[in-house]
Design an enzyme around this catalytic site. Sequence first.
Site, mmCIF file in Angstrom:
data_model
loop_
_atom_site.group_PDB
_atom_site.id
_atom_site.type_symbol
_atom_site.label_atom_id
_atom_site.label_comp_id
_atom_site.label_asym_id
_atom_site.label_seq_id
_atom_site.Cartn_x
_atom_site.Cartn_y
_atom_site.Cartn_z
ATOM 1 N N CYS A 1 2.283 11.509 9.086
ATOM 2 C CA CYS A 1 2.254 9.754 10.124
ATOM 3 C C CYS A 1 2.623 9.879 11.008
ATOM 4 C CB CYS A 1 3.299 9.126 8.561
ATOM 5 S SG CYS A 1 2.903 8.352 7.267
ATOM 6 N N ARG B 1 -8.026 4.408 6.404
ATOM 7 C CA ARG B 1 -7.431 3.336 6.022
ATOM 8 C C ARG B 1 -7.205 3.196 7.430
ATOM 9 N NH1 ARG B 1 -3.795 7.195 6.352
ATOM 10 N NH2 ARG B 1 -4.218 9.244 5.482
ATOM 11 N N ALA C 1 4.147 6.776 0.841
ATOM 12 C CA ALA C 1 3.617 6.529 2.050
ATOM 13 C C ALA C 1 2.558 5.070 1.193
ATOM 14 C CB ALA C 1 2.530 7.178 2.267
ATOM 15 N N ILE C 2 2.179 4.401 2.781
ATOM 16 C CA ILE C 2 1.040 3.104 2.459
ATOM 17 C C ILE C 2 0.105 3.330 4.087
ATOM 18 C CG2 ILE C 2 0.958 0.138 2.988
ATOM 19 C CD1 ILE C 2 4.215 0.568 2.476
ATOM 20 N N ILE D 1 -1.139 2.776 -1.580
ATOM 21 C CA ILE D 1 0.414 3.710 -1.646
ATOM 22 C C ILE D 1 -0.024 4.722 -2.575
ATOM 23 C CG2 ILE D 1 1.560 1.719 -1.454
ATOM 24 C CD1 ILE D 1 2.577 1.777 -4.089
ATOM 25 N N TYR E 1 -0.793 14.084 3.077
ATOM 26 C CA TYR E 1 -1.240 15.310 1.940
ATOM 27 C C TYR E 1 -1.157 14.168 0.594
ATOM 28 C CZ TYR E 1 -0.529 18.009 -1.864
ATOM 29 O OH TYR E 1 -0.681 19.283 -2.878
#
Length: 234
Positions: free
Chosen positions: A196, A85, A165-166, A179, A91
């Site tokens: 990130c 991705r 997160a995405i 997500i 995590y």
Amino acid sequence: MLNNEGMRPFLPTRPGAKVEWKVSEGLTPYLEALAFMETRAGEIAAGQAAECIWLLEHPPLYTAGTSAKPKDLLSADFPVFEAGRGGQYTYHGPGQRIAYVMLDLNRRRPDVRAFVCALEDWILATLARFNVTGERRETRIGVWVQRPDKPPGTDGTMAEDKIAAIGIRVRRGVSFHGISLNVAPILSHFNAIVPCGIREAHYGVTSLRDLGLTADMSAVDTALRSAFMPIFGE
């Protein structure tokens, strides 16, 4: 209905089209989830299966996106998987609701940037159902909450914590991955990575429980589904 940035939503273009919702109990192995998404995305692209939202939890693990930097993996406390991705290290673990989003953007709206904004809108609307004010940031993907109770940055910038997160991938016009929303994970598990790639001390990680809320997964799932419909349809 328009989302926060005035863009039209990602409603289905085919009358009567329905999204399949899957909810898995227990902890789903990461490779099992990855294999399912790969297969299902291909079937959706071929017109052989319905679009799908899969809600689940993983055992403790780290995933590396296509932009992950080795220096951001500080300690391999749990298994590490190449995710394929977008994004960097993140995590996943118990207490975190994962929503894997397999939608046909070809038929809905082939605009990946707008799709990411729509996913942010979905998270923001879900958090609002728990009276949590989430915010998006131009230079930081995901959803953040301000933390005036924590020390600010050296320049006086207010502390902020990431609550969701995405990370997505799009193949043949179909999205997968999705997500992750921190409901009640063990936040210290994030300490083995630079989430990130963000190193500033006043940007941390939080969860609904860390913010003083006791919502269970069932309540979160209900909120996710309710918030999903105005943006993406049934």
